[in-house]
Design a protein around this motif. Structure first.
Motif, PDB file in Angstrom:
ATOM      1  N   ASP A  99      47.650  76.773 109.482  1.00  0.00           N
ATOM      2  CA  ASP A  99      46.600  75.629 110.073  1.00  0.00           C
ATOM      3  C   ASP A  99      45.290  75.720 109.372  1.00  0.00           C
ATOM      4  O   ASP A  99      44.762  74.841 108.994  1.00  0.00           O
ATOM      5  CB  ASP A  99      46.329  75.975 111.455  1.00  0.00           C
ATOM      6  N   ASP A 144      52.148  67.612 102.672  1.00  0.00           N
ATOM      7  CA  ASP A 144      51.355  68.765 102.767  1.00  0.00           C
ATOM      8  C   ASP A 144      52.263  70.010 102.844  1.00  0.00           C
ATOM      9  O   ASP A 144      53.202  70.403 103.643  1.00  0.00           O
ATOM     10  CB  ASP A 144      50.584  68.650 104.323  1.00  0.00           C
ATOM     11  N   ARG A 198      45.347  77.277 106.357  1.00  0.00           N
ATOM     12  CA  ARG A 198      45.872  77.001 104.859  1.00  0.00           C
ATOM     13  C   ARG A 198      45.482  78.362 104.029  1.00  0.00           C
ATOM     14  O   ARG A 198      44.776  78.382 102.801  1.00  0.00           O
ATOM     15  CB  ARG A 198      45.239  75.667 104.153  1.00  0.00           C
ATOM     16  N   TRP A 247      51.667  72.826 103.201  1.00  0.00           N
ATOM     17  CA  TRP A 247      51.598  74.062 104.344  1.00  0.00           C
ATOM     18  C   TRP A 247      52.423  73.839 105.475  1.00  0.00           C
ATOM     19  O   TRP A 247      52.478  74.469 106.405  1.00  0.00           O
ATOM     20  CB  TRP A 247      50.114  74.064 104.639  1.00  0.00           C
ATOM     21  N   SER A 248      53.000  72.628 105.680  1.00  0.00           N
ATOM     22  CA  SER A 248      53.472  72.021 106.856  1.00  0.00           C
ATOM     23  C   SER A 248      54.864  72.764 106.905  1.00  0.00           C
ATOM     24  O   SER A 248      55.373  73.257 108.158  1.00  0.00           O
ATOM     25  CB  SER A 248      53.629  70.630 107.036  1.00  0.00           C
TER      26      SER A 248
END
Length: 616
Positions: free
Chosen positions: A536, A463, A538, A465-466
């Motif tokens: 969270d 991911d 995104r 976004w992490s």
């Protein structure tokens, strides 16, 4: 015997010679004396008179010469005699004089007409209209039959039988009884009716039958007629109806499968309507119903074998025994195969193994299943495809919300559009996958009860976004982008392939913007500043710095954007815009301005994101 004229012709005598010879032969006898002598030995005959005669000889050409006591012989055709073998010289007969042929010297006679006249006279003397007569059917004539009752009489085709006969010629040679319904003496014609006599006899038998018959009796009868809906059985004076549904506990398509015309059958009397003279009959009722102990013979979950006897669009009927059929619905034919028509699985006549699912004795219905005889592959799905398993499958179908991936025959997993990309907003699965192509996915979850498997495509990668996106984008960064979508609440800007940020309508200008397209266009390059990052959710919130950026404008050596020289009249407005932007950034970072009339940019970006979700 030859006539004088024939002798004259034979010997070619002239009249004078003939007279001379006659006088010489007769001597003193006069012609008057000769005529008187002949009159004493030869009788007188007249046309249409019946006379007695004696057969003299029978010629090879079929002529019979008869002596009727006249000066000339009579002639009768041999075919007028019933038995030509009995026609011998000396046989005495009666015959009718039809004509006296002086020219040839013969009398034309008819034995057949004489017999008919004598028979007619006998019939008239001994019978009257309404009498019963008996005779042999001679031949078929126009409109009916000719029957010999001593004389030929007419039997109309409509009077041969109660029921219409296919061909009355089948009665030829039979001896029948009938009732005289008309005598025409002038024309010597008699009409008889066999039907009338049968009707009278049946009426008598019917009254006797109705006085004796009772419901529940078993009686014998004869099949007289067959229709699509049943059979008419003659019980002796009255027909009963044997309906097709009462012929067998099993399935029959037509009554002719069980009986034929003139068959003798044993039937049970089901119902009697004496007023309407109707009787309902049954054959299957002579034996117990196969549904009496159905629960004991076919308990639920029992495995049995049967024959496919009928196919409908919704399923197949399977015969378990005579009179007992169950339905296999198409939904119960296969665990995995999508059955649209039962013919895809079975054919009429197939022997199949089934499982009893439900029994309704009252409605005489049994529900059967074929797939229950095999292991349910969904029972093994959890073991075969645990979450985290990477699989390859073919895209079987596309919908607005995702793609169905076939894992094995009859078992699909759903790849939802939200599980196709970490960063890109997917509006339709066709943007990522195509029908028929093979794709690699990861199993996210298995719901065995609902028979659902959730698949993911984006989960094959980490991911972003992490860590990646939050590491590369920070609040306050100025970045370039391309307008990809315009909505009533803002503009989506692609910052890099697969990553978009939202430029809320409130961030397009200091003044109120009613239509975002007045500021930007799809495909236009813009420079924006990051005002919000939410890993969270995104989401990235943006504010507009510069519009009308053209890729044709050269970039600076340091990777920045070239300066765009504003026109003098725009400098004041630009300075004001930059000052306002700097203030909003400070407010966003320090949390100040809570009591201000205008909301902070970060809060507006959140609202824009909420609107985006609602719009989607």
């Amino acid at each position: 015997m030859r006539s004088g004229k024939q002798l004259v012709k034979q010997f070619a005598l002239d009249p004078e010679q003939l007279d001379s010879l006659m006088n010489e032969t007769l001597g003193e006898t006069s012609s008057e004396q000769l005529d008187e002598a002949m009159g004493a030995t030869v009788g007188q005959v007249a046309p249409q008179e019946i006379v007695k005669g004696r057969v003299l000889r029978v010629l090879e050409d079929g002529s019979v010469f008869v002596d009727v006591g006249y000066k000339a012989e009579g002639r009768i055709p041999l075919d007028e005699f019933d038995d030509p073998a009995t026609v011998v010289p000396g046989l005495e007969i009666e015959c009718l004089v039809e004509a006296i042929l002086d020219e040839d010297g013969y009398i034309d006679l008819s034995k057949r007409k004489a017999d008919r006249i004598r028979g007619w006279e006998t019939i008239i003397e001994t019978h009257k209209e309404g009498d019963v007569v008996e005779g042999a059917v001679l031949r078929k004539i126009k409109g009916g039959l000719l029957v010999d009752i001593g004389v030929p009489v007419f039997l109309p085709a409509s009077q041969v039988n109660i029921r219409r006969t296919g061909d009355v010629a089948e009665y030829i040679g039979q001896t029948i009884k009938a009732r005289i319904i008309k005598i025409d003496e002038e024309r010597m014609n008699i009409v008889i009716s066999r039907r009338k006599l049968i009707e009278e006899e049946r009426e008598e038998l019917k009254q006797r039958l109705l006085s004796e018959i009772e419901e529940g009796q078993v009686r014998k009868g004869v099949v007289k007629n067959i229709a699509d809906f049943g059979v008419f059985v003659d019980l002796g004076g009255l027909d009963g109806l044997l309906h097709i549904t009462d012929m067998s506990w099993g399935r029959i398509n037509h009554p002719s499968e069980m009986v034929s015309i003139d068959d003798e059958v044993e039937v049970k009397v089901l119902k009697i309507d004496r007023d309407r003279e109707r009787i309902a009959l049954g054959i299957k009722q002579k034996t117990p119903s196969p549904w009496e102990n159905i629960e004991d013979k076919y308990p639920v979950n029992a495995r049995v074998t049967g024959e496919v006897v009928n196919l409908m669009s919704y399923g197949a009927f399977v015969k378990l025994e005579d009179g007992v059929e169950g339905l296999v619905h198409i939904s119960e034919m296969s665990w995995t195969k999508r059955v649209n028509d039962p013919r895809e699985v079975v054919s009429i006549g197939d022997q199949v193994e089934v499982v009893v699912l439900e029994v309704n004795k009252e409605k005489q219905e049994i529900s059967l299943g074929m797939k229950q005889t095999e292991v349910n592959p969904w029972d093994m799905v959890s073991e075969s495809y645990p979450p985290g398993t990477i699989i390859r499958g073919r895209v079987r179908n596309l919908t607005n919300y995702g793609a169905f991936i076939e894992l094995q025959e009859g078992i699909d997993g759903l790849l939802h559009i939200t599980d196709m990309s970490w960063t890109k907003k997917i509006t339709h699965p066709s943007e990522v996958v195509k029908k028929g192509e093979e794709v690699e996915c990861v199993v996210l979850s298995v719901d065995q009860e609902k028979k659902r498997i959730a698949l993911g495509l984006k989960q094959l990668q980490a991911d972003p976004w992490s860590m990646d996106i939050p590491a590369r984008y920070h609040i306050g960064d100025s970045v370039p982008g391309t307008v990809t979508k315009i909505t009533n609440f803002g503009v989506f800007v692609e910052l890099e392939p697969g990553l978009e940020g939202l430029l809320h309508v409130s961030e397009l200008a200091d003044h109120k913007v009613d239509n975002p397209e007045d500021i930007v266009k799809i495909g236009q390059r813009v420079e924006v500043r990051v005002i919000k990052i939410d890993p969270d959710e995104r989401k990235i919130g943006l504010t507009l710095i510069q519009t009308h950026f053209d890729e044709a404008e050269a970039e600076t050596e340091g990777g920045g954007f070239a300066e765009v020289e504003p026109e003098p009249q725009q400098l004041g407005a630009l300075a004001s815009q930059l000052a306002g932007l700097a203030g909003r950034i400070r407010d966003a970072e320090s949390g100040a301005g809570k009591g201000a009339k205008k909301k902070p940019a970060a809060e507006e970006a959140d609202e824009a994101d909420d609107e985006q979700d609602g719009d989607a």
